[in-house]
Design a protein around this motif. Sequence first.
Motif, PDB file in Angstrom:
ATOM      1  N   LEU A   2       0.816  -1.218   0.000  1.00 42.01           N
ATOM      2  CA  LEU A   2       0.000   0.000   0.000  1.00 42.01           C
ATOM      3  C   LEU A   2       0.845   1.261   0.000  1.00 42.01           C
ATOM      4  CD1 LEU A   2      -2.919  -0.910   2.399  1.00 42.01           C
ATOM      5  CD2 LEU A   2      -3.010  -0.595  -0.053  1.00 42.01           C
ATOM      6  N   GLU A   3       2.026   1.216   0.621  1.00 43.33           N
ATOM      7  CA  GLU A   3       2.862   2.412   0.646  1.00 43.33           C
ATOM      8  C   GLU A   3       3.335   2.803  -0.738  1.00 43.33           C
ATOM      9  OE1 GLU A   3       5.451  -1.164   1.085  1.00 43.33           O
ATOM     10  OE2 GLU A   3       3.680  -0.492   2.130  1.00 43.33           O
ATOM     11  N   VAL A   4       3.326   1.874  -1.679  1.00 49.06           N
ATOM     12  CA  VAL A   4       3.696   2.193  -3.052  1.00 49.06           C
ATOM     13  C   VAL A   4       2.679   3.146  -3.654  1.00 49.06           C
ATOM     14  CG1 VAL A   4       3.992   1.225  -5.359  1.00 49.06           C
ATOM     15  CG2 VAL A   4       4.894   0.010  -3.387  1.00 49.06           C
ATOM     16  N   LEU A   5       1.402   2.946  -3.324  1.00 46.80           N
ATOM     17  CA  LEU A   5       0.351   3.793  -3.876  1.00 46.80           C
ATOM     18  C   LEU A   5       0.289   5.141  -3.195  1.00 46.80           C
ATOM     19  CD1 LEU A   5      -2.444   1.121  -4.260  1.00 46.80           C
ATOM     20  CD2 LEU A   5      -0.961   2.043  -6.029  1.00 46.80           C
ATOM     21  N   GLY A   6       0.525   5.178  -1.874  1.00 45.72           N
ATOM     22  CA  GLY A   6       0.515   6.424  -1.124  1.00 45.72           C
ATOM     23  C   GLY A   6      -0.748   7.219  -1.340  1.00 45.72           C
ATOM     24  N   ALA A   7      -0.620   8.515  -1.403  1.00 45.13           N
ATOM     25  CA  ALA A   7      -1.771   9.400  -1.573  1.00 45.13           C
ATOM     26  C   ALA A   7      -2.332   9.321  -2.984  1.00 45.13           C
ATOM     27  CB  ALA A   7      -1.364  10.836  -1.262  1.00 45.13           C
ATOM     28  N   ARG A   8      -1.615   8.695  -3.877  1.00 46.89           N
ATOM     29  CA  ARG A   8      -2.060   8.618  -5.265  1.00 46.89           C
ATOM     30  C   ARG A   8      -3.008   7.458  -5.523  1.00 46.89           C
ATOM     31  NH1 ARG A   8       3.326  10.325  -8.597  1.00 46.89           N
ATOM     32  NH2 ARG A   8       3.645  12.225  -7.427  1.00 46.89           N
ATOM     33  N   GLY A   9      -3.462   6.795  -4.481  1.00 50.02           N
ATOM     34  CA  GLY A   9      -4.370   5.669  -4.641  1.00 50.02           C
ATOM     35  C   GLY A   9      -5.809   6.092  -4.851  1.00 50.02           C
ATOM     36  N   GLY A  10      -6.047   7.301  -5.322  1.00 53.64           N
ATOM     37  CA  GLY A  10      -7.403   7.810  -5.532  1.00 53.64           C
ATOM     38  C   GLY A  10      -8.023   7.300  -6.821  1.00 53.64           C
ATOM     39  N   ARG A  11      -9.234   7.714  -7.050  1.00 54.38           N
ATOM     40  CA  ARG A  11      -9.992   7.309  -8.236  1.00 54.38           C
ATOM     41  C   ARG A  11      -9.435   8.033  -9.456  1.00 54.38           C
ATOM     42  NH1 ARG A  11     -13.745   4.219  -9.138  1.00 54.38           N
ATOM     43  NH2 ARG A  11     -14.138   3.782  -6.954  1.00 54.38           N
ATOM     44  N   ILE A  12      -9.289   7.285 -10.554  1.00 58.74           N
ATOM     45  CA  ILE A  12      -8.738   7.823 -11.794  1.00 58.74           C
ATOM     46  C   ILE A  12      -9.805   7.717 -12.881  1.00 58.74           C
ATOM     47  CG2 ILE A  12      -6.979   7.552 -13.577  1.00 58.74           C
ATOM     48  CD1 ILE A  12      -5.246   6.223 -11.332  1.00 58.74           C
ATOM     49  N   ALA A  13     -10.182   8.845 -13.443  1.00 64.66           N
ATOM     50  CA  ALA A  13     -11.141   8.855 -14.549  1.00 64.66           C
ATOM     51  C   ALA A  13     -10.401   8.599 -15.857  1.00 64.66           C
ATOM     52  CB  ALA A  13     -11.857  10.202 -14.613  1.00 64.66           C
ATOM     53  N   LEU A  14     -10.955   7.731 -16.687  1.00 61.96           N
ATOM     54  CA  LEU A  14     -10.330   7.423 -17.965  1.00 61.96           C
ATOM     55  C   LEU A  14     -10.821   8.378 -19.041  1.00 61.96           C
ATOM     56  CD1 LEU A  14     -10.386   3.551 -17.807  1.00 61.96           C
ATOM     57  CD2 LEU A  14      -8.513   5.104 -17.299  1.00 61.96           C
ATOM     58  N   ARG A  15      -9.925   8.718 -19.947  1.00 64.98           N
ATOM     59  CA  ARG A  15     -10.225   9.676 -21.010  1.00 64.98           C
ATOM     60  C   ARG A  15     -10.760   8.965 -22.249  1.00 64.98           C
ATOM     61  NH1 ARG A  15      -4.349  12.111 -20.958  1.00 64.98           N
ATOM     62  NH2 ARG A  15      -4.065   9.920 -21.297  1.00 64.98           N
ATOM     63  N   ASN A  16     -11.132   9.772 -23.213  1.00 63.96           N
ATOM     64  CA  ASN A  16     -11.560   9.320 -24.539  1.00 63.96           C
ATOM     65  C   ASN A  16     -12.866   8.537 -24.517  1.00 63.96           C
ATOM     66  OD1 ASN A  16      -9.291  10.517 -25.739  1.00 63.96           O
ATOM     67  ND2 ASN A  16      -8.056   8.724 -25.279  1.00 63.96           N
ATOM     68  N   GLY A  17     -13.665   8.735 -23.474  1.00 70.09           N
ATOM     69  CA  GLY A  17     -14.981   8.110 -23.401  1.00 70.09           C
ATOM     70  C   GLY A  17     -16.013   9.061 -23.951  1.00 70.09           C
ATOM     71  N   PRO A  18     -17.247   8.746 -23.822  1.00 69.77           N
ATOM     72  CA  PRO A  18     -17.794   7.592 -23.120  1.00 69.77           C
ATOM     73  C   PRO A  18     -17.653   6.314 -23.942  1.00 69.77           C
ATOM     74  CG  PRO A  18     -19.575   8.936 -23.997  1.00 69.77           C
ATOM     75  CD  PRO A  18     -18.290   9.654 -24.291  1.00 69.77           C
ATOM     76  N   PHE A  19     -17.796   5.189 -23.232  1.00 71.90           N
ATOM     77  CA  PHE A  19     -17.634   3.864 -23.806  1.00 71.90           C
ATOM     78  C   PHE A  19     -18.926   3.071 -23.650  1.00 71.90           C
ATOM     79  CE2 PHE A  19     -13.625   5.214 -21.891  1.00 71.90           C
ATOM     80  CZ  PHE A  19     -12.732   5.092 -22.943  1.00 71.90           C
ATOM     81  N   THR A  20     -19.058   2.030 -24.454  1.00 68.78           N
ATOM     82  CA  THR A  20     -20.123   1.075 -24.192  1.00 68.78           C
ATOM     83  C   THR A  20     -19.767   0.348 -22.896  1.00 68.78           C
ATOM     84  OG1 THR A  20     -19.066  -0.714 -25.423  1.00 68.78           O
ATOM     85  CG2 THR A  20     -20.600   0.723 -26.648  1.00 68.78           C
ATOM     86  N   GLU A  21     -20.717  -0.311 -22.286  1.00 72.06           N
ATOM     87  CA  GLU A  21     -20.471  -0.988 -21.006  1.00 72.06           C
ATOM     88  C   GLU A  21     -19.313  -1.977 -21.108  1.00 72.06           C
ATOM     89  OE1 GLU A  21     -22.765  -3.830 -17.759  1.00 72.06           O
ATOM     90  OE2 GLU A  21     -23.867  -2.990 -19.435  1.00 72.06           O
ATOM     91  N   ARG A  22     -19.326  -2.780 -22.112  1.00 67.12           N
ATOM     92  CA  ARG A  22     -18.290  -3.806 -22.284  1.00 67.12           C
ATOM     93  C   ARG A  22     -16.900  -3.191 -22.425  1.00 67.12           C
ATOM     94  NH1 ARG A  22     -19.278  -8.597 -26.632  1.00 67.12           N
ATOM     95  NH2 ARG A  22     -17.449  -9.793 -26.068  1.00 67.12           N
ATOM     96  N   TRP A  23     -16.785  -2.165 -23.267  1.00 63.92           N
ATOM     97  CA  TRP A  23     -15.498  -1.504 -23.467  1.00 63.92           C
ATOM     98  C   TRP A  23     -15.049  -0.768 -22.210  1.00 63.92           C
ATOM     99  CZ3 TRP A  23     -11.801  -2.387 -26.665  1.00 63.92           C
ATOM    100  CH2 TRP A  23     -12.078  -2.935 -27.923  1.00 63.92           C
ATOM    101  N   ALA A  24     -15.987  -0.180 -21.504  1.00 65.21           N
ATOM    102  CA  ALA A  24     -15.634   0.554 -20.291  1.00 65.21           C
ATOM    103  C   ALA A  24     -14.958  -0.365 -19.273  1.00 65.21           C
ATOM    104  CB  ALA A  24     -16.880   1.202 -19.683  1.00 65.21           C
ATOM    105  N   TYR A  25     -15.548  -1.541 -19.038  1.00 67.87           N
ATOM    106  CA  TYR A  25     -14.941  -2.480 -18.091  1.00 67.87           C
ATOM    107  C   TYR A  25     -13.582  -2.972 -18.585  1.00 67.87           C
ATOM    108  CZ  TYR A  25     -19.038  -2.822 -15.086  1.00 67.87           C
ATOM    109  OH  TYR A  25     -20.040  -2.548 -14.200  1.00 67.87           O
ATOM    110  N   LEU A  26     -13.476  -3.249 -19.873  1.00 70.22           N
ATOM    111  CA  LEU A  26     -12.213  -3.736 -20.427  1.00 70.22           C
ATOM    112  C   LEU A  26     -11.111  -2.692 -20.310  1.00 70.22           C
ATOM    113  CD1 LEU A  26     -10.598  -5.887 -21.981  1.00 70.22           C
ATOM    114  CD2 LEU A  26     -11.382  -4.787 -24.085  1.00 70.22           C
ATOM    115  N   VAL A  27     -11.403  -1.457 -20.697  1.00 69.30           N
ATOM    116  CA  VAL A  27     -10.400  -0.389 -20.661  1.00 69.30           C
ATOM    117  C   VAL A  27      -9.952  -0.131 -19.219  1.00 69.30           C
ATOM    118  CG1 VAL A  27     -10.052   2.078 -21.082  1.00 69.30           C
ATOM    119  CG2 VAL A  27     -11.155   0.672 -22.802  1.00 69.30           C
ATOM    120  N   ALA A  28     -10.886  -0.108 -18.273  1.00 68.69           N
ATOM    121  CA  ALA A  28     -10.526   0.128 -16.871  1.00 68.69           C
ATOM    122  C   ALA A  28      -9.694  -1.014 -16.309  1.00 68.69           C
ATOM    123  CB  ALA A  28     -11.781   0.327 -16.033  1.00 68.69           C
TER     124      ALA A  28
END
Length: 78
Positions: free
Chosen positions: A36-62
Amino acid sequence: MHRTIDYRGFEIYVELTPAAEDTFNVSFQIKGGTNLEVLGARGGRIALRNGPFTERWAYLVAEIAGQAAIDLLLGPVD
């Protein structure tokens, strides 16, 4: 919509939010593991770019983005 993916001792939490009919914006967050110390404060939620995606693609890309982030932090699998 949520999904959790186990990978190399970590959990990748994927969250989809509706953007338009049948498309979603997607974000992920990495939690758990023994490094966990590797992630540190940067372990927050990350929004992916170039969306929106279909449901299937969204799960795959994430999932791929989360796995790539973990691989970058921990190094290659032996």
